[in-house]
Design a protein around this motif. Structure first.
Motif, mmCIF file in Angstrom:
data_model
loop_
_atom_site.group_PDB
_atom_site.id
_atom_site.type_symbol
_atom_site.label_atom_id
_atom_site.label_comp_id
_atom_site.label_asym_id
_atom_site.label_seq_id
_atom_site.Cartn_x
_atom_site.Cartn_y
_atom_site.Cartn_z
ATOM 1 N N GLN A 24 -0.157 8.611 2.839
ATOM 2 C CA GLN A 24 0.396 8.490 4.188
ATOM 3 C C GLN A 24 1.294 9.671 4.500
ATOM 4 O OE1 GLN A 24 -0.583 5.625 5.711
ATOM 5 N NE2 GLN A 24 0.543 5.660 7.640
ATOM 6 N N SER B 189 -1.025 3.491 11.935
ATOM 7 C CA SER B 189 -0.388 4.608 12.636
ATOM 8 C C SER B 189 0.549 4.061 13.692
ATOM 9 C CB SER B 189 -1.442 5.503 13.302
ATOM 10 O OG SER B 189 -2.372 5.981 12.368
ATOM 11 N N GLY C 56 1.069 0.282 8.322
ATOM 12 C CA GLY C 56 1.321 1.667 8.697
ATOM 13 C C GLY C 56 2.691 1.853 9.288
ATOM 14 N N SER D 280 4.076 7.971 11.783
ATOM 15 C CA SER D 280 3.336 7.983 10.537
ATOM 16 C C SER D 280 1.861 7.729 10.804
ATOM 17 C CB SER D 280 3.879 6.905 9.595
ATOM 18 O OG SER D 280 3.142 6.865 8.386
ATOM 19 N N PHE D 281 1.000 8.302 9.936
ATOM 20 C CA PHE D 281 -0.432 8.022 9.991
ATOM 21 C C PHE D 281 -1.036 8.325 8.632
ATOM 22 C CE2 PHE D 281 0.356 12.286 11.727
ATOM 23 C CZ PHE D 281 -0.422 13.091 10.884
ATOM 24 N N MET E 5 2.498 0.613 17.762
ATOM 25 C CA MET E 5 1.378 0.937 16.899
ATOM 26 C C MET E 5 0.192 1.390 17.744
ATOM 27 S SD MET E 5 2.504 0.321 13.837
ATOM 28 C CE MET E 5 0.977 0.333 12.900
ATOM 29 N N TRP E 6 -0.349 2.590 17.484
ATOM 30 C CA TRP E 6 -1.551 3.021 18.181
ATOM 31 C C TRP E 6 -2.790 2.888 17.294
ATOM 32 C CZ3 TRP E 6 2.007 7.041 16.867
ATOM 33 C CH2 TRP E 6 1.555 7.929 15.890
ATOM 34 N N GLY E 7 -2.625 2.426 16.079
ATOM 35 C CA GLY E 7 -3.728 2.197 15.161
ATOM 36 C C GLY E 7 -3.280 1.261 14.059
#
Length: 302
Positions: free
Chosen positions: A51, A273, A10, A299-300, A268-270
Motif C-alpha cells: 500500500q 483507496s 484501504g 492511500s491506494f 472512499m473512492w475504491g
C-alpha cells in the motif's frame, strides 16, 4: 461484515504512522507527529499486499507556551508544511496468528520560524522512519484489529547547530507503538494509537530530550459505504525531564504537554483507496508551540 471490512481496509491504511520532525523537545518538538494516527489504526495491508500512502500537514503556531500555558516568546511564529510518502508491505508468511509487515516513511519539510533572535526558513529531507517489523492481529469476528511496531527514526534530516531551523533532530528516536481498531457496530469505529518516544542525546548541543507518551484517537460513524464523519484528537504528555550536560532543564524539566481535538472526514473512492481531511486545534499546551493543524491523507494499493 465482510463487505464493510473490505471497504474500510484501504482507509485504515491511510494513517498508520509517519513522522514529521522539526526538532527535539529542547525546542518543544518531538519526532512523532502526534495527531496523525486517527484512521483505522489497527489495520495493515493483507498478506502479500503493498500500500502507498501520502501524508500532508499544514501547521501554524503563534504562541510558545511556558510551563503555565502563558506565551513565553513574544513575536514567536512557526509554520510547517510537510509531505511524507510511505510504503507498507505485508509479507506472505505469518508468525502463528500474527501477520508480518514492514514500512518506511520519507518526510520532506518546509519550516519557518520567527523569534526575537532571528528568522529562519528551511526546505529539506526530514528524519526517515523505519518500521522493519509490524506484528498484526485480527479476531476471527473481524471486529477487533491491532498491531505492534517497534519503529525508530534515524537522523537523516538536515541539521546544523548554528541554524535557526532544522528539518532533522540530530538524534535517534525509538518509537514503539500499538494501534487498535474496534468495530462495536458495523457503522461505528473506535481507533487509537498509543506511543512512546525515547530520544538519544543530541551530541551537538549536549541536550537530552525527555520521554514522551502520546495517545491518538478517533470515534467515527459511517454514513454509507463511502463517507465517514468523526471526532478525533490527540494527547501528549512528557513524563521524564529534559537535561543538558546531565542537569535538569528549568524547575520542571521542560516537560511538554498538548491536547488537540477536531472533526474528520473520510471518503472512499475504491475498496482500498481513500482520502481523509481533518483539522486539529491545540489547547492545554505546556513548554511547546501551540497552534492548529490541517491534515490531508490518502492511500491506494500498489
Amino acid at each position: 461484515m465482510k463487505s464493510i471490512f473490505t471497504r474500510l481496509l484501504g482507509a485504515g491504511l491511510i494513517a498508520s504512522a509517519i513522522a514529521v520532525p522539526a526538532r527535539a523537545t529542547e525546542n518543544g518538538q518531538i519526532s512523532y507527529p502526534f495527531g496523525v494516527n486517527t484512521v483505522l489504526d489497527g489495520l495493515l495491508p493483507p498478506p502479500g499486499g503493498t500500500q502507498f500512502f501520502n501524508y500532508s500537514l499544514f501547521y501554524s503556531a503563534s504562541k510558545f507556551a511556558d510551563s503555565n500555558g502563558h506565551n513565553a516568546v513574544p513575536g514567536f511564529h512557526s509554520s510547517v508544511i510537510g509531505e511524507a510518502p510511505r510504503v507498507a508491505h505485508t509479507w506472505g508468511k505469518t508468525l502463528g496468528p500474527f501477520t508480518i509487515s514492514s514500512s518506511v516513511i520519507v518526510p520532506m519539510l518546509h519550516l519557518h520560524l520567527s523569534t526575537p533572535s532571528g528568522t529562519g526558513n528551511r526546505t529539506a529531507l526530514g528524519d526517515i522512519i523505519f518500521e522493519p517489523l509490524m506484528l498484526g492481529y485480527a479476531t476471527p469476528s473481524k471486529t477487533l484489529f491491532a498491531y505492534f511496531s517497534p519503529s525508530f527514526a534515524a537522523p537523516t534530516g538536515a541539521y546544523s547547530v548554528n541554524r535557526i531551523t532544522n528539518t532533522g533532530l540530530n538524534t535517534y528516536a525509538f518509537l514503539p507503538y500499538l494501534g487498535v481498531t474496534w468495530f462495536p457496530h458495523p457503522d461505528w469505529e473506535i481507533s487509537t494509537v498509543t506511543l512512546l518516544e525515547m530520544n538519544s542525546p543530541n551530541h551537538a548541543t549536549q541536550y537530552h530530550s525527555g520521554a514522551v507518551a502520546v495517545l491518538d484517537y478517533l470515534i467515527g460513524y459511517s454514513l454509507n459505504q463511502r463517507l465517514q464523519l468523526g471526532v478525533q484528537g490527540t494527547f501528549l504528555k512528557q513524563f521524564t525531564d529534559d537535561t543538558q550536560n546531565g542537569v535538569k532543564v528549568g524547575p520542571d524539566g521542560f516537560r511538554g504537554q498538548a491536547v488537540a481535538i477536531g472533526p474528520q472526514l473520510r471518503y472512499m473512492w475504491g475498496p482500498a483507496s481513500g482520502v481523509v481531511v481533518k483539522y486539529q486545534h491545540e489547547f492545554a499546551v505546556r513548554n511547546r508551540p501551540q497552534g492548529d493543524k490541517l491534515w490531508v491523507q490518502f492511500s491506494f494499493p500498489l
